[in-house]
Write a protein that holds these residues in place. Sequence first.
Motif, PDB file in Angstrom:
ATOM      1  N   ASP A 282       0.648  -1.450  -0.006  1.00 13.75           N
ATOM      2  CA  ASP A 282       0.033   0.093  -0.001  1.00 13.75           C
ATOM      3  C   ASP A 282       0.706   1.151   0.184  1.00 13.75           C
ATOM      4  OD1 ASP A 282       1.149  -0.046   2.668  1.00 13.75           O
ATOM      5  OD2 ASP A 282      -1.010   0.022   3.684  1.00 13.75           O
ATOM      6  N   HIS A 283       2.095   1.235  -0.093  1.00 13.28           N
ATOM      7  CA  HIS A 283       3.137   2.436  -0.304  1.00 13.28           C
ATOM      8  C   HIS A 283       4.585   1.751  -0.454  1.00 13.28           C
ATOM      9  CE1 HIS A 283       4.458   0.557   3.871  1.00 13.28           C
ATOM     10  NE2 HIS A 283       5.528   1.320   3.891  1.00 13.28           N
ATOM     11  N   VAL A 284       5.355   2.622  -1.016  1.00 15.28           N
ATOM     12  CA  VAL A 284       6.586   2.414  -1.143  1.00 15.28           C
ATOM     13  C   VAL A 284       7.623   3.415  -0.782  1.00 15.28           C
ATOM     14  CG1 VAL A 284       6.465   3.430  -3.496  1.00 15.28           C
ATOM     15  CG2 VAL A 284       8.450   1.837  -3.002  1.00 15.28           C
ATOM     16  N   ASP A 285       8.735   2.952   0.110  1.00 12.29           N
ATOM     17  CA  ASP A 285       9.392   4.174   0.825  1.00 12.29           C
ATOM     18  C   ASP A 285      10.298   4.885  -0.040  1.00 12.29           C
ATOM     19  OD1 ASP A 285       8.321   4.229   3.406  1.00 12.29           O
ATOM     20  OD2 ASP A 285       8.691   2.045   3.103  1.00 12.29           O
ATOM     21  N   LEU A 286      10.979   4.033  -0.986  1.00 18.32           N
ATOM     22  CA  LEU A 286      12.142   4.483  -1.845  1.00 18.32           C
ATOM     23  C   LEU A 286      11.792   3.774  -3.198  1.00 18.32           C
ATOM     24  CD1 LEU A 286      16.008   4.380  -1.206  1.00 18.32           C
ATOM     25  CD2 LEU A 286      15.276   3.058  -2.851  1.00 18.32           C
ATOM     26  N   VAL A 287      12.321   4.453  -4.180  1.00 17.21           N
ATOM     27  CA  VAL A 287      12.119   4.188  -5.492  1.00 17.21           C
ATOM     28  C   VAL A 287      13.538   4.723  -6.033  1.00 17.21           C
ATOM     29  CG1 VAL A 287      11.039   4.413  -7.923  1.00 17.21           C
ATOM     30  CG2 VAL A 287       9.725   4.149  -5.964  1.00 17.21           C
ATOM     31  N   LYS A 288      14.151   3.630  -7.060  1.00 14.87           N
ATOM     32  CA  LYS A 288      15.272   3.906  -7.709  1.00 14.87           C
ATOM     33  C   LYS A 288      14.892   3.584  -9.238  1.00 14.87           C
ATOM     34  CE  LYS A 288      18.646   1.334  -9.155  1.00 14.87           C
ATOM     35  NZ  LYS A 288      19.527   0.339  -9.314  1.00 14.87           N
ATOM     36  N   LEU A 289      15.373   4.771 -10.011  1.00 15.68           N
ATOM     37  CA  LEU A 289      14.870   4.536 -11.375  1.00 15.68           C
ATOM     38  C   LEU A 289      16.379   4.951 -11.986  1.00 15.68           C
ATOM     39  CD1 LEU A 289      11.757   6.515 -11.529  1.00 15.68           C
ATOM     40  CD2 LEU A 289      11.986   4.084 -11.577  1.00 15.68           C
ATOM     41  N   ASP A 290      17.013   3.515 -12.743  1.00 17.47           N
ATOM     42  CA  ASP A 290      18.092   3.799 -13.719  1.00 17.47           C
ATOM     43  C   ASP A 290      17.696   2.941 -14.722  1.00 17.47           C
ATOM     44  OD1 ASP A 290      20.623   3.793 -14.774  1.00 17.47           O
ATOM     45  OD2 ASP A 290      21.571   2.863 -13.266  1.00 17.47           O
ATOM     46  N   ILE A 291      16.756   3.532 -15.729  1.00 17.55           N
ATOM     47  CA  ILE A 291      16.167   2.729 -16.662  1.00 17.55           C
ATOM     48  C   ILE A 291      16.195   3.362 -17.898  1.00 17.55           C
ATOM     49  CG2 ILE A 291      14.627   1.537 -15.006  1.00 17.55           C
ATOM     50  CD1 ILE A 291      12.473   3.668 -15.329  1.00 17.55           C
ATOM     51  N   GLU A 292      17.366   3.904 -18.086  1.00 17.92           N
ATOM     52  CA  GLU A 292      17.552   4.175 -19.480  1.00 17.92           C
ATOM     53  C   GLU A 292      16.708   5.125 -20.596  1.00 17.92           C
ATOM     54  OE1 GLU A 292      21.029   3.535 -20.509  1.00 17.92           O
ATOM     55  OE2 GLU A 292      21.001   2.564 -18.146  1.00 17.92           O
ATOM     56  N   GLY A 293      16.303   6.411 -19.772  1.00 16.23           N
ATOM     57  CA  GLY A 293      15.373   6.974 -20.332  1.00 16.23           C
ATOM     58  C   GLY A 293      13.897   6.744 -20.064  1.00 16.23           C
ATOM     59  N   ALA A 294      13.431   5.874 -19.642  1.00 15.98           N
ATOM     60  CA  ALA A 294      12.015   5.564 -19.221  1.00 15.98           C
ATOM     61  C   ALA A 294      11.591   6.186 -17.917  1.00 15.98           C
ATOM     62  CB  ALA A 294      11.720   3.929 -19.170  1.00 15.98           C
ATOM     63  N   GLU A 295      12.571   7.007 -17.346  1.00 16.72           N
ATOM     64  CA  GLU A 295      12.251   7.333 -16.092  1.00 16.72           C
ATOM     65  C   GLU A 295      11.190   8.529 -16.140  1.00 16.72           C
ATOM     66  OE1 GLU A 295      16.175   9.255 -17.570  1.00 16.72           O
ATOM     67  OE2 GLU A 295      15.288   7.316 -17.639  1.00 16.72           O
ATOM     68  N   HIS A 296      11.234   9.320 -17.080  1.00 16.91           N
ATOM     69  CA  HIS A 296      10.424  10.530 -17.140  1.00 16.91           C
ATOM     70  C   HIS A 296       8.807  10.199 -17.203  1.00 16.91           C
ATOM     71  CE1 HIS A 296      13.947  12.672 -17.757  1.00 16.91           C
ATOM     72  NE2 HIS A 296      14.222  11.943 -18.704  1.00 16.91           N
ATOM     73  N   GLU A 297       8.448   9.025 -18.028  1.00 20.16           N
ATOM     74  CA  GLU A 297       7.283   8.597 -18.005  1.00 20.16           C
ATOM     75  C   GLU A 297       6.749   7.988 -16.962  1.00 20.16           C
ATOM     76  OE1 GLU A 297       8.395   9.016 -22.382  1.00 20.16           O
ATOM     77  OE2 GLU A 297       9.220   8.470 -20.405  1.00 20.16           O
ATOM     78  N   THR A 298       7.778   7.170 -16.347  1.00 17.51           N
ATOM     79  CA  THR A 298       7.552   6.328 -14.954  1.00 17.51           C
ATOM     80  C   THR A 298       7.209   7.421 -13.686  1.00 17.51           C
ATOM     81  OG1 THR A 298       8.743   4.447 -15.891  1.00 17.51           O
ATOM     82  CG2 THR A 298       8.471   4.860 -13.435  1.00 17.51           C
ATOM     83  N   ILE A 299       7.918   8.391 -13.903  1.00 17.93           N
ATOM     84  CA  ILE A 299       7.515   9.281 -12.693  1.00 17.93           C
ATOM     85  C   ILE A 299       6.207  10.145 -12.900  1.00 17.93           C
ATOM     86  CG2 ILE A 299       8.535  11.557 -11.916  1.00 17.93           C
ATOM     87  CD1 ILE A 299      11.479  10.315 -12.225  1.00 17.93           C
ATOM     88  N   ARG A 300       6.101  10.583 -14.136  1.00 19.27           N
ATOM     89  CA  ARG A 300       5.078  11.207 -14.285  1.00 19.27           C
ATOM     90  C   ARG A 300       3.603  10.298 -13.820  1.00 19.27           C
ATOM     91  NH1 ARG A 300       7.511  13.182 -18.912  1.00 19.27           N
ATOM     92  NH2 ARG A 300       6.586  12.132 -20.254  1.00 19.27           N
TER      93      ARG A 300
END
Length: 232
Positions: free
Chosen positions: A154-172
């Motif tokens: 029901d929650h996540v405390d830390l997210v790491k995104l080292d995903i080669e350009g897909a980080e922007h859509e994922t964050i939005r």
Amino acid sequence: MPSVATRLRNRAVTAAFPALFRVDERRSDLIRLGTPYGGWWVPESLLGPESVCYLGGIGTDISFDLAMIERFGCRVWGIDPTPKALDWLADQTLPEQFSFLPVGLAGERGELKFFLPENPEHVSASVKNLQNTGDFFTAPVQTIAQTMEALGHDHVDLVKLDIEGAEHETIRRMLADGIHPKVLLVEYDQPEPVAWPRATTRLLRENGYRLVKLEKLNLTFVRHEEPVRHAG
């Protein structure tokens, strides 16, 4: 190997990052975990044994993942669909606190092409085809919210995104879904238009995130309730 022009461009962008993405807040609790290549800065006081951590992008370096487990005693979920990463991980001896999901993180559920890097010895593949190559593999992708649903969180405390350009859509999509991890680690991979990371950083600040550490292309954000007004 990337072309000389690409390498020079990437070096110039990396050198410009401190001016483009100025730190909002200095914290005394930041510690660096992992190898020089695969490590990240995290705020020690915000994490503990009960922390839920999604670590997008594994490659062949899980030093950060393992260091998180050792330091905090928490559970971590490594997330990566790359065949080389899967093969490498199968040969590792892993602690029980480490779990693995062979999917990609993205802005919506589906299947995407992951374009392989120019150098066949490298691992990371990109849905944005950052290195302009022709070879690819296809893999399933899903959002942070869908990952949480699949894992029963029901929650996540830390997210790491080292995903080669897909980080922007994922964050939005993560923010649109109302998901606000306390700590967000993101690499703004290159080469990509500088407008992309600037827009993503602006959106994060509007959602209460403060940039607390910048190391080369890796940024550590911590969330506060109030939005941050910042020109960078």
